[in-house]
Design an enzyme around this catalytic site. Sequence first.
Site, PDB file in Angstrom:
ATOM      1  N   ASN A 157       0.871  -1.184   0.000  1.00  0.00           N
ATOM      2  CA  ASN A 157       0.000   0.000   0.000  1.00  0.00           C
ATOM      3  C   ASN A 157       0.901   1.225   0.000  1.00  0.00           C
ATOM      4  O   ASN A 157       1.468   1.589   1.035  1.00  0.00           O
ATOM      5  CB  ASN A 157      -0.910  -0.024   1.239  1.00  0.00           C
TER       6      ASN A 157
ATOM      7  N   LYS B  68       0.062   4.203  -0.304  1.00  0.00           N
ATOM      8  CA  LYS B  68      -0.637   5.373   0.260  1.00  0.00           C
ATOM      9  C   LYS B  68      -0.401   6.593  -0.645  1.00  0.00           C
ATOM     10  O   LYS B  68      -0.256   6.428  -1.847  1.00  0.00           O
ATOM     11  CB  LYS B  68      -0.200   5.595   1.708  1.00  0.00           C
TER      12      LYS B  68
ATOM     13  N   HIS C 111      -9.785   1.080   4.627  1.00  0.00           N
ATOM     14  CA  HIS C 111      -8.522   1.266   5.357  1.00  0.00           C
ATOM     15  C   HIS C 111      -8.762   2.210   6.536  1.00  0.00           C
ATOM     16  O   HIS C 111      -9.557   3.144   6.434  1.00  0.00           O
ATOM     17  CB  HIS C 111      -7.448   1.834   4.413  1.00  0.00           C
TER      18      HIS C 111
ATOM     19  N   GLU D  61      -7.152   4.603   7.675  1.00  0.00           N
ATOM     20  CA  GLU D  61      -6.933   6.030   7.381  1.00  0.00           C
ATOM     21  C   GLU D  61      -8.166   6.634   6.712  1.00  0.00           C
ATOM     22  O   GLU D  61      -8.494   7.799   6.927  1.00  0.00           O
ATOM     23  CB  GLU D  61      -5.667   6.191   6.517  1.00  0.00           C
TER      24      GLU D  61
ATOM     25  N   GLU E 138      -5.532  -4.884  10.342  1.00  0.00           N
ATOM     26  CA  GLU E 138      -4.475  -3.900  10.587  1.00  0.00           C
ATOM     27  C   GLU E 138      -4.798  -3.129  11.869  1.00  0.00           C
ATOM     28  O   GLU E 138      -5.577  -2.160  11.828  1.00  0.00           O
ATOM     29  CB  GLU E 138      -4.394  -2.904   9.431  1.00  0.00           C
TER      30      GLU E 138
ATOM     31  N   GLY F 219       2.383   2.258  10.835  1.00  0.00           N
ATOM     32  CA  GLY F 219       3.358   3.347  10.705  1.00  0.00           C
ATOM     33  C   GLY F 219       4.044   3.723  12.010  1.00  0.00           C
ATOM     34  O   GLY F 219       4.709   4.754  12.099  1.00  0.00           O
TER      35      GLY F 219
ATOM     36  N   SER G  96       3.350  -2.188  10.436  1.00  0.00           N
ATOM     37  CA  SER G  96       4.794  -2.219  10.720  1.00  0.00           C
ATOM     38  C   SER G  96       5.451  -3.563  10.386  1.00  0.00           C
ATOM     39  O   SER G  96       6.333  -4.028  11.105  1.00  0.00           O
ATOM     40  CB  SER G  96       5.065  -1.832  12.183  1.00  0.00           C
TER      41      SER G  96
HETATM   42  P1  13P Z   1       2.881   0.302   7.740  1.00  0.00           P
HETATM   43  O1  13P Z   1       3.436  -0.968   7.144  1.00  0.00           O
HETATM   44  O2  13P Z   1       3.645   1.527   7.311  1.00  0.00           O
HETATM   45  O3  13P Z   1       2.727   0.198   9.221  1.00  0.00           O
HETATM   46  O4  13P Z   1       1.412   0.516   7.136  1.00  0.00           O
HETATM   47  C1  13P Z   1       0.506  -0.528   7.185  1.00  0.00           C
HETATM   48  C2  13P Z   1      -0.673  -0.147   6.370  1.00  0.00           C
HETATM   49  O5  13P Z   1      -1.418   0.747   6.732  1.00  0.00           O
HETATM   50  C3  13P Z   1      -0.888  -0.868   5.110  1.00  0.00           C
HETATM   51  O6  13P Z   1      -2.172  -0.620   4.623  1.00  0.00           O
END
Ligand code: 13P
Length: 254
Positions: A9, A11, A98, A100, A170, A176, A216
Amino acid sequence: MPKKIIAANWKMNNDEYSSKKLTFDFLKHLSKSNNENVLKILAVPFPFLNTVSKMCDGVDSVKVASQNCSSYDMGAYTGEVSANMLSSISINFSLVGHSERREIFMEKDEDILDKVRLLLENKISPIFCCGESINARKKGMHLDHIEKQMRNSIFKLDASEFKKLVIAYEPIWAIGTGETASINDIDEMHNHIRNLIKSNYSSSLSNSISLLYGGSVKPNNAKEIFDIKNVNGGLIGGASLNAKDFIDIVNSIN
Ligand code: 13P
């Protein structure tokens, strides 16, 4: 057996040049060590879907995904991108729900269900994301929270629709942050999700769904996560922005 999947992803990162370079580097590393049994999915920003898809054309074990789609099918919705538009450029997968999007853009379970239905109607497999906040976990509500997210959305699908989903767990507090969920946390949640699907549908359907973990995941922790019984792959954020790290993660799954 569920399909093994490692999804990137990206983003809202990368411009056109760096998207092409990242894809080029990914394909170059992949050509040396392609594990054909593992499906690799690149979820890239809308403007680069076509370019990245064309670059990956002909590599059967690589697919390109969108990170979102509209909850409306068409019409006067300025700035939105419909599932039908994605289908018309041969996109086969899309992230949906997601954290976010849920947290920053206030997406509700009902919106997510609308998106899932539109994706399915357009022959795009949704990668449904779920996850709990740190507060929900501290209160011991994490299992209930995920159940609620599923009951309010994807559990309203019938079995013939549900079987086309990929599910990504997740935990929000692990995204992150560099703080990965423990092996026990992941094991508990993935068993829980598998059992919920079984009781809502059937064992055979439950055992066919790919359950991904995200939060992560890095080259140095990927193997122990992917070795967990009910983990069929990962959804990778930060580490997917480096082609070598992403390939190392892809190669960590047996
Ligand atoms: P990270 O791997 O940066 O923690 O992000 C995970 C994520 O949100 C994948 O959709």
